[in-house]
Structures are given as structure tokens and as C-alpha cells.
Design an enzyme around this catalytic site. Structure first.
Site, short mmCIF file in Angstrom:
data_model
loop_
_atom_site.label_atom_id
_atom_site.label_comp_id
_atom_site.label_asym_id
_atom_site.label_seq_id
_atom_site.Cartn_x
_atom_site.Cartn_y
_atom_site.Cartn_z
CG HIS A 52 2.41 -7.22 -6.55
ND1 HIS A 52 1.15 -7.24 -5.78
CD2 HIS A 52 2.85 -5.86 -5.84
CE1 HIS A 52 0.97 -6.26 -5.04
NE2 HIS A 52 2.07 -5.60 -5.16
N GLY B 261 6.65 1.54 -6.58
CA GLY B 261 6.62 0.66 -7.54
C GLY B 261 5.21 0.00 -7.81
CG HIS C 50 6.18 -4.97 -2.38
ND1 HIS C 50 5.61 -4.89 -1.01
CD2 HIS C 50 5.08 -4.63 -3.39
CE1 HIS C 50 4.24 -4.15 -1.34
NE2 HIS C 50 4.14 -4.23 -2.70
CD GLU C 51 5.81 -3.22 -6.87
OE1 GLU C 51 4.95 -3.83 -7.25
OE2 GLU C 51 5.76 -2.25 -5.80
CD GLN D 121 0.54 -3.35 -7.21
OE1 GLN D 121 1.53 -3.05 -7.76
NE2 GLN D 121 0.02 -2.77 -5.95
CB CYS E 45 0.88 -2.74 -1.21
SG CYS E 45 0.49 -3.63 -2.72
CG LEU E 46 0.04 2.04 -5.47
CD1 LEU E 46 0.40 2.12 -6.85
CD2 LEU E 46 -0.39 3.36 -4.78
NI NI Z 1 2.39 -3.86 -3.80
#
Ligand code: NI
Length: 167
Positions: free
Chosen positions: A144, A47, A140-141, A52, A98-99
Site C-alpha cells: 500500500h 492490517g 500486503h500492507e 488507506q 483489503c479494507l
Molecule cells: Ni489492503
């Protein structure tokens, strides 16, 4: 399309609250295409969220289909514009990455089953029931979009945060 630079912790933009998309138009769809290319260009990600890459808009993409832990009833590629989680059931602990936090993973408590409402990339309202790893990825997304990272949800940094091997 373009692969966009990913912001990493502790970039202050990751802590901001994103604003709703007013209209899903071609400019938004072009951005979604870039966001998806960015997600697929990096290390295996399930995701990504618009903030981000520094765009403070309420857009996320989730696709757990390539993940070892994917639940069999997942929806594949999901584009969620202005997502709202409207139902939660059950609680489970699971490992997340997470990226934007490339060096670490962490154990986080999430709902096991959720209902999420959002616009799709055509601007149509839709509702999805998600379970397991997909439900975790959506939560999670969506976090953000409210400036919340998995790091903020660890019960204990001492016992629930893990450095990735080989980095
Ligand atoms: Ni993330």
C-alpha cells in the site's frame, strides 16, 4: 482517538507512493492510534496502511492474532514505521482481502518468510522475522505504501478474483 474514513478502490490516492516519516513524535503516535482504531472498527482486518485513510506516510499496522489462518509464531500487534522488507524466502499462493477493496478477495503469490526492518512507535529501529499469514499481511500492507493493491498482483482477474458472499 477517531475512526477515520477508508478510501476505496479506485480512489487515485491509493495509487500514490507514500513518503517516509521523518520523526516519530506525539503527532505521529496520535495518528497511529486513530489508524489502529480504524482498523479494529471495521470488518475483521489483519492490517491497515496510512494511505488507506488518505495520509501518504509510510506507516502500517499488522495484527493477525485474531485470524483463523494466523501462524502460531506471529508477533501480535505490530506497528511499522518506514518498513523495509530486506529478505524474502519461498513463495505461496493465498487469499487476501483489503479494507479498500471491500467487495472482493483474491489469490496472490507472496513470499512465505520475510525479514522486515522498521521503526516502532517509539522511533526505535527493530527487525522482525515473519512467516505464513503474518508475512503475507506485512507484504500486503507494505505494498500500500508504494501504491500497490492486491488487485495489481493477481495473475488473472478471471480466475483469481472472487466476489465476497453476502455483499
Ligand atoms: Ni489492503
Amino acid at each position: 482517538m477517531a475512526v477515520l474514513p477508508i478510501l476505496t478502490y479506485p480512489d487515485p490516492r491509493l495509487k500514490q507512493v507514500s513518503r517516509p516519516v521523518e520523526r516519530v513524535d506525539d503527532a505521529v503516535r496520535a495518528f497511529i492510534a486513530d489508524l489502529e482504531e480504524t482498523m479494529r472498527a471495521g470488518p475483521a482486518a489483519v492490517g491497515i496502511a496510512a494511505p488507506q485513510v488518505g495520509r501518504l506516510l509510510r506507516i502500517v499496522i499488522v495484527d493477525v492474532s485474531g485470524a483463523r489462518r494466523a501462524n502460531p509464531d506471529h508477533h501480535g500487534r505490530m506497528v511499522l514505521v518506514n518498513p523495509e522488507i530486506v529478505e524474502w524466502e519461498g513463495l505461496a499462493v493465498g487469499r487476501e482481502g483489503c479494507l479498500s477493496v471491500p467487495e472482493y478477495t483474491g489469490n496472490v503469490v507472496r513470499a512465505e518468510r520475510i525479514t522486515v526492518r522498521a521503526l516502532d512507535e517509539r522511533g526505535e529501529p527493530r527487525e522482525w522475522r515473519c512467516t505464513g499469514y503474518e508475512a503475507r499481511a506485512v507484504q500486503h500492507e507494505v505494498d500500500h505504501l508504494d501504491g500497490i493493491l492486491f488487485l495489481d498482483r493477481l495473475v488473472s482477474r478471471r480466475t483469481d478474483l472472487f466476489r465476497r458472499r453476502g455483499r
